[in-house]
Design a protein around this motif. Structure first.
Motif, PDB file in Angstrom:
ATOM      1  N   THR A  52       0.863  -1.184   0.000  1.00  0.00           N
ATOM      2  CA  THR A  52       0.000   0.000   0.000  1.00  0.00           C
ATOM      3  C   THR A  52       0.895   1.228   0.000  1.00  0.00           C
ATOM      4  O   THR A  52       2.049   1.170   0.424  1.00  0.00           O
ATOM      5  CB  THR A  52      -0.920   0.049   1.238  1.00  0.00           C
ATOM      6  OG1 THR A  52      -0.099  -0.026   2.411  1.00  0.00           O
ATOM      7  CG2 THR A  52      -1.926  -1.088   1.225  1.00  0.00           C
ATOM      8  N   LEU A  53       0.351   2.326  -0.448  1.00  0.00           N
ATOM      9  CA  LEU A  53       1.112   3.568  -0.468  1.00  0.00           C
ATOM     10  C   LEU A  53       1.007   4.254   0.876  1.00  0.00           C
ATOM     11  O   LEU A  53       0.023   4.098   1.609  1.00  0.00           O
ATOM     12  CB  LEU A  53       0.590   4.495  -1.555  1.00  0.00           C
ATOM     13  CG  LEU A  53       0.875   4.066  -2.996  1.00  0.00           C
ATOM     14  CD1 LEU A  53       0.233   5.031  -3.972  1.00  0.00           C
ATOM     15  CD2 LEU A  53       2.364   3.983  -3.249  1.00  0.00           C
ATOM     16  N   SER A  54       2.014   5.049   1.194  1.00  0.00           N
ATOM     17  CA  SER A  54       1.980   5.822   2.424  1.00  0.00           C
ATOM     18  C   SER A  54       0.975   6.961   2.279  1.00  0.00           C
ATOM     19  O   SER A  54       0.383   7.158   1.220  1.00  0.00           O
ATOM     20  CB  SER A  54       3.382   6.377   2.714  1.00  0.00           C
ATOM     21  OG  SER A  54       3.754   7.258   1.676  1.00  0.00           O
ATOM     22  N   ALA A  55       0.785   7.718   3.336  1.00  0.00           N
ATOM     23  CA  ALA A  55      -0.210   8.785   3.336  1.00  0.00           C
ATOM     24  C   ALA A  55       0.105   9.861   2.302  1.00  0.00           C
ATOM     25  O   ALA A  55      -0.807  10.431   1.700  1.00  0.00           O
ATOM     26  CB  ALA A  55      -0.305   9.409   4.731  1.00  0.00           C
ATOM     27  N   GLY A  57       1.568   9.290  -0.533  1.00  0.00           N
ATOM     28  CA  GLY A  57       1.406   8.690  -1.845  1.00  0.00           C
ATOM     29  C   GLY A  57       2.672   8.641  -2.668  1.00  0.00           C
ATOM     30  O   GLY A  57       2.636   8.364  -3.863  1.00  0.00           O
ATOM     31  N   LYS A  58       3.841   8.839  -2.043  1.00  0.00           N
ATOM     32  CA  LYS A  58       5.090   8.877  -2.790  1.00  0.00           C
ATOM     33  C   LYS A  58       5.962   7.637  -2.576  1.00  0.00           C
ATOM     34  O   LYS A  58       6.943   7.445  -3.262  1.00  0.00           O
ATOM     35  CB  LYS A  58       5.886  10.122  -2.418  1.00  0.00           C
ATOM     36  CG  LYS A  58       5.210  11.400  -2.850  1.00  0.00           C
ATOM     37  CD  LYS A  58       6.069  12.602  -2.550  1.00  0.00           C
ATOM     38  CE  LYS A  58       5.377  13.870  -3.026  1.00  0.00           C
ATOM     39  NZ  LYS A  58       6.174  15.053  -2.727  1.00  0.00           N
ATOM     40  N   ARG A  59       5.625   6.819  -1.596  1.00  0.00           N
ATOM     41  CA  ARG A  59       6.424   5.628  -1.327  1.00  0.00           C
ATOM     42  C   ARG A  59       5.514   4.549  -0.746  1.00  0.00           C
ATOM     43  O   ARG A  59       4.351   4.800  -0.440  1.00  0.00           O
ATOM     44  CB  ARG A  59       7.579   5.945  -0.386  1.00  0.00           C
ATOM     45  CG  ARG A  59       7.150   6.427   0.984  1.00  0.00           C
ATOM     46  CD  ARG A  59       8.355   6.936   1.768  1.00  0.00           C
ATOM     47  NE  ARG A  59       8.090   7.311   3.123  1.00  0.00           N
ATOM     48  CZ  ARG A  59       7.209   8.177   3.565  1.00  0.00           C
ATOM     49  NH1 ARG A  59       6.412   8.777   2.734  1.00  0.00           N
ATOM     50  NH2 ARG A  59       7.085   8.459   4.843  1.00  0.00           N
ATOM     51  N   LEU A  60       6.067   3.357  -0.595  1.00  0.00           N
ATOM     52  CA  LEU A  60       5.306   2.260  -0.008  1.00  0.00           C
ATOM     53  C   LEU A  60       5.220   2.442   1.506  1.00  0.00           C
ATOM     54  O   LEU A  60       6.162   2.911   2.152  1.00  0.00           O
ATOM     55  CB  LEU A  60       5.964   0.926  -0.334  1.00  0.00           C
ATOM     56  CG  LEU A  60       5.935   0.509  -1.810  1.00  0.00           C
ATOM     57  CD1 LEU A  60       6.753  -0.745  -2.021  1.00  0.00           C
ATOM     58  CD2 LEU A  60       4.502   0.284  -2.246  1.00  0.00           C
ATOM     59  N   ALA A  61       4.077   2.057   2.065  1.00  0.00           N
ATOM     60  CA  ALA A  61       3.892   2.210   3.509  1.00  0.00           C
ATOM     61  C   ALA A  61       4.751   1.206   4.264  1.00  0.00           C
ATOM     62  O   ALA A  61       5.356   1.541   5.286  1.00  0.00           O
ATOM     63  CB  ALA A  61       2.421   2.036   3.868  1.00  0.00           C
ATOM     64  N   VAL A  62       4.816  -0.038   3.787  1.00  0.00           N
ATOM     65  CA  VAL A  62       5.589  -1.084   4.452  1.00  0.00           C
ATOM     66  C   VAL A  62       6.434  -1.784   3.398  1.00  0.00           C
ATOM     67  O   VAL A  62       5.946  -2.116   2.328  1.00  0.00           O
ATOM     68  CB  VAL A  62       4.636  -2.109   5.125  1.00  0.00           C
ATOM     69  CG1 VAL A  62       5.427  -3.220   5.798  1.00  0.00           C
ATOM     70  CG2 VAL A  62       3.730  -1.428   6.123  1.00  0.00           C
ATOM     71  N   GLU A  63       7.697  -2.020   3.736  1.00  0.00           N
ATOM     72  CA  GLU A  63       8.572  -2.768   2.852  1.00  0.00           C
ATOM     73  C   GLU A  63       9.210  -3.875   3.652  1.00  0.00           C
ATOM     74  O   GLU A  63       9.577  -3.648   4.794  1.00  0.00           O
ATOM     75  CB  GLU A  63       9.648  -1.864   2.255  1.00  0.00           C
ATOM     76  CG  GLU A  63       9.109  -0.871   1.269  1.00  0.00           C
ATOM     77  CD  GLU A  63      10.224  -0.086   0.608  1.00  0.00           C
ATOM     78  OE1 GLU A  63      11.299  -0.662   0.383  1.00  0.00           O
ATOM     79  OE2 GLU A  63      10.017   1.090   0.335  1.00  0.00           O
TER      80      GLU A  63
END
Length: 160
Positions: A52-55, A57-63
């Motif tokens: 999912t995207l972070s808040a 919207g520029k990176r992944l929330a969890v990797e």
């Protein structure tokens, strides 16, 4: 670059951590993966959270993360059916073709009106044409026809 990190993480999990013996242990065909993987690798991949995207919207929330499974059946976007009538196109009025000009006579084609004529029997007063008509000289290089038309003369050629 952000999408490259999950792919590298997945490749690392699937390839680098597996021992050479793991490839020979009960391979299972996984959809979307080009090689056979073991069931242990699939279980490890299934435990990862869905990407999912972070808040912002520029990176992944969890990797690392795994791709979301496809929904069955895939949702379809409703598109309203719009049928418009074709415009009525009237045909253009028939245009009359212009009349063809009259074809020139055979005599005109054989003897064009401004073609040079050959003269015979020239003397100081004039020359005779092919029909025997006398054409009078009125000066050097100039002659007059019996009809009164002035023509230029060059030796035994007459150009009107």
């Amino acid at each position: 670059m952000n999408m490259l990190k999950p792919a590298l993480t997945l490749a690392f999990l699937l390839g680098a951590l597996a021992s050479p013996d793991a490839w020979t242990q009960s391979p299972v065909a996984a959809p979307g993966i080009s090689r056979d993987v073991t069931s242990a690798e699939l279980r490890d991949y299934a435990r990862l959270p869905v990407c999912t995207l972070s808040a912002d919207g520029k990176r992944l929330a969890v990797e690392p993360c795994r791709t979301a499974p496809a929904r069955v059946p895939m949702p379809r976007r409703p598109v309203p059916l719009t049928i418009q009538r074709m415009p009525i196109v009237k045909q253009a009025p028939q245009v009359a073709m212009p009349a063809t000009p009259p074809s020139p006579s055979l005599q005109t084609l054989l003897n064009p009106p401004h073609a040079p004529q050959f003269l015979n029997g020239c003397g100081p007063s004039g020359c005779y044409d092919a029909n025997g008509t006398l054409i009078n000289n009125i000066g050097p290089g100039t002659a007059v026809l019996p009809s009164g038309k002035v023509c230029s003369r060059n030796g035994n050629l007459l150009q009107c």
